[in-house]
Write an enzyme that holds these catalytic residues in place. Structure first.
Site, PDB file in Angstrom:
ATOM      1  NE  ARG A   1     -57.979 -56.224 -17.708  1.00 18.96           N
ATOM      2  CZ  ARG A   1     -56.760 -55.675 -17.572  1.00 18.96           C
ATOM      3  NH1 ARG A   1     -55.724 -56.434 -17.264  1.00 18.96           N
ATOM      4  NH2 ARG A   1     -56.591 -54.381 -17.751  1.00 18.96           N
TER       5      ARG A   1
ATOM      6  CD  GLN B   1     -50.655 -51.495 -14.472  1.00 19.22           C
ATOM      7  OE1 GLN B   1     -50.481 -50.298 -14.254  1.00 19.22           O
ATOM      8  NE2 GLN B   1     -51.803 -51.961 -14.942  1.00 19.22           N
TER       9      GLN B   1
ATOM     10  CG  ASP C   1     -52.989 -55.375 -23.430  1.00 23.92           C
ATOM     11  OD1 ASP C   1     -52.033 -54.624 -23.162  1.00 23.92           O
ATOM     12  OD2 ASP C   1     -53.517 -56.144 -22.608  1.00 23.92           O
TER      13      ASP C   1
ATOM     14  CG  ASN D   1     -49.040 -51.615 -24.427  1.00 28.77           C
ATOM     15  OD1 ASN D   1     -49.282 -52.717 -23.926  1.00 28.77           O
ATOM     16  ND2 ASN D   1     -48.057 -50.865 -23.992  1.00 28.77           N
ATOM     17  CE  LYS D   2     -52.310 -50.798 -18.462  1.00 29.77           C
ATOM     18  NZ  LYS D   2     -53.745 -51.005 -18.095  1.00 29.77           N
TER      19      LYS D   2
HETATM   20  O1  MRU Z   1     -53.806 -53.685 -17.452  1.00 27.39           O
HETATM   21  P1  MRU Z   1     -52.593 -54.560 -17.581  1.00 27.39           P
HETATM   22  O2  MRU Z   1     -51.616 -54.395 -16.475  1.00 27.39           O
HETATM   23  O3  MRU Z   1     -52.988 -56.005 -17.818  1.00 27.39           O
HETATM   24  O4  MRU Z   1     -51.901 -54.056 -18.918  1.00 27.39           O
HETATM   25  C1  MRU Z   1     -50.774 -54.724 -19.389  1.00 27.39           C
HETATM   26  C2  MRU Z   1     -50.158 -54.072 -20.583  1.00 27.39           C
HETATM   27  O5  MRU Z   1     -50.643 -53.097 -21.099  1.00 27.39           O
HETATM   28  C3  MRU Z   1     -48.945 -54.738 -21.162  1.00 27.39           C
HETATM   29  O6  MRU Z   1     -48.139 -53.798 -21.805  1.00 27.39           O
HETATM   30  C4  MRU Z   1     -49.390 -55.784 -22.208  1.00 27.39           C
HETATM   31  O7  MRU Z   1     -50.378 -56.599 -21.687  1.00 27.39           O
HETATM   32  C5  MRU Z   1     -48.255 -56.600 -22.687  1.00 27.39           C
HETATM   33  S1  MRU Z   1     -47.638 -57.687 -21.433  1.00 27.39           S
HETATM   34  C6  MRU Z   1     -46.446 -58.648 -22.157  1.00 27.39           C
END
Ligand code: MRU
Length: 353
Positions: free
Chosen positions: A101, A210, A251, A261-262
């Protein structure tokens, strides 16, 4: 009362890795056993294991699991010595894992650590079982380090949370996303443990849910009051003065404080600013990327149209998994080394590695 601990990953028999398949939650608690780098890449890509810190840990453990399997195979009745973990194997496996990823820099950092540990071990003469053991030890150290950083983030975050705070969060940043109590949710867990009577508003987190599936599951198990909203309801809740503070994870954080971030995080930061609500980001030092001067340098993962196009054949779609929030919209960044305030450039540069 401490929250019931929810490890999302574990060592399995014979050096394998067990992964809680998060795509099945909350309907089913299903564990997968992984013994190869390819299987771990599949689990990471399909979000069976997810969350920036946890995918770094999982990738490291997957590498160690494959090393253990290759050693076992090479010792089997019909030995296949070409499978013995070699320098070429290490290099290729690390390259493939790091590319699983693109956005979470924790993955790259964990794999770089594993590669360094493996190469150093080989240089000092370790091979076969010793090399596999060294890789397992390093993977465990990455996991333990993340758990400690989560705890420190939780502690530092307490200064930002008032009694009775109604905390809006996005995606899942808890025990299912890290090797410990979580980042943004780590702050929530400790506040709850200390009797601060906090409650959480969890955004659904389109398109993979999520927030609605994972954050709601975790918080419900921990007995923390949690209300799920659709992503589009955040503005209205803020306008109704039902949100005291926003805390999210990250991230990757660029050297200037821009935060990937997401998808949807940027919108929440704009909304928080418009409503005069503090917007905090919580992340360990493994999420900072000094090689990205600003958010423009952060690669943003695009996921398949099938995740959002409702099965309509040939429909064109744009499905970025993350967005970038300019550091200027972030009130503070809670790290395992303390709370950073703008301007972020100097304080991020001063973070210990
Ligand atoms: O696609 P994901 O579910 O891996 O995305 C996760 C996020 O965006 C979280 O906010 C980020 O990884 C921080 S987790 C401590």
């Amino acid at each position: 009362m401490p929250a019931p601990h929810t490890d999302a990953i574990a060592w399995g028999p014979d050096g394998s890795v067990r992964v809680l398949d998060q795509t099945a939650l909350p309907a089913e608690v299903r564990w997968l056993t992984i013994t190869s780098v390819e299987a771990m890449i599949e689990a990471i890509r399909s979000l069976r294991v997810r969350g920036a810190p946890l995918i770094g840990i999982a990738a490291a453990m997957g590498l160690a699991a494959e090393a253990a399997r290759l050693v076992a195979e090479a010792r089997a009745p019909q030995p296949s010595p070409h499978n013995w973990p070699t320098g070429e194997w290490l290099e290729a496996a690390c390259r493939r894992l790091a590319a699983a990823r693109p956005t979470a820099v924790n993955l790259r950092h964990a794999i770089e650590r594993m590669q360094r540990a493996g190469l150093e071990a080989m240089r000092s003469g370790a091979a076969g079982p010793d090399l596999a053991q060294r890789l397992r030890t390093e993977a465990q150290a990455i996991w333990d380090g993340d758990a400690a950083m989560c705890q420190a983030i939780g502690e530092y975050g307490q200064a930002l949370i008032g009694p009775g705070a109604r905390i809006l969060t996005h995606c899942n940043t808890g025990m299912l996303a890290t090797g410990g109590i979580g980042t943004a949710l780590g702050v929530v867990y400790l506040a709850h443990q200390r009797g601060r009577a906090v409650s959480v508003i969890a955004t659904e987190t389109r398109p993979l849910g999520q927030g609605a599936r994972l954050t709601a599951w975790e918080l419900t198990r921990a007995g923390i009051p949690c209300r799920v909203i659709v992503d589009g309801a955040a503005a209205w809740m803020m306008a109704r003065r039902e949100v005291d503070v926003v805390i999210v994870g990250a991230d990757r954080i660029a050297a200037n404080g821009d935060v990937a971030n997401k998808i949807g995080t940027y919108g929440l930061a704009l909304l928080a600013r418009a409503h005069g609500i503090p917007f905090y980001v919580a992340a360990p030092r493994s999420t900072f990327d000094l090689a990205s001067p600003s958010g423009e340098a952060i690669p943003i993962e695009e996921r398949p149209a099938s995740e959002i196009a409702g099965g309509l054949e040939g429909l064109s779609a744009f499905n970025p998994a993350f967005d970038v929030t300019p550091g200027a919209l972030v009130t503070a960044i809670v790290t395992d080394q303390g709370v950073l305030r703008p301007p972020y450039g100097p304080s991020i540069a001063a973070l210990g590695r």
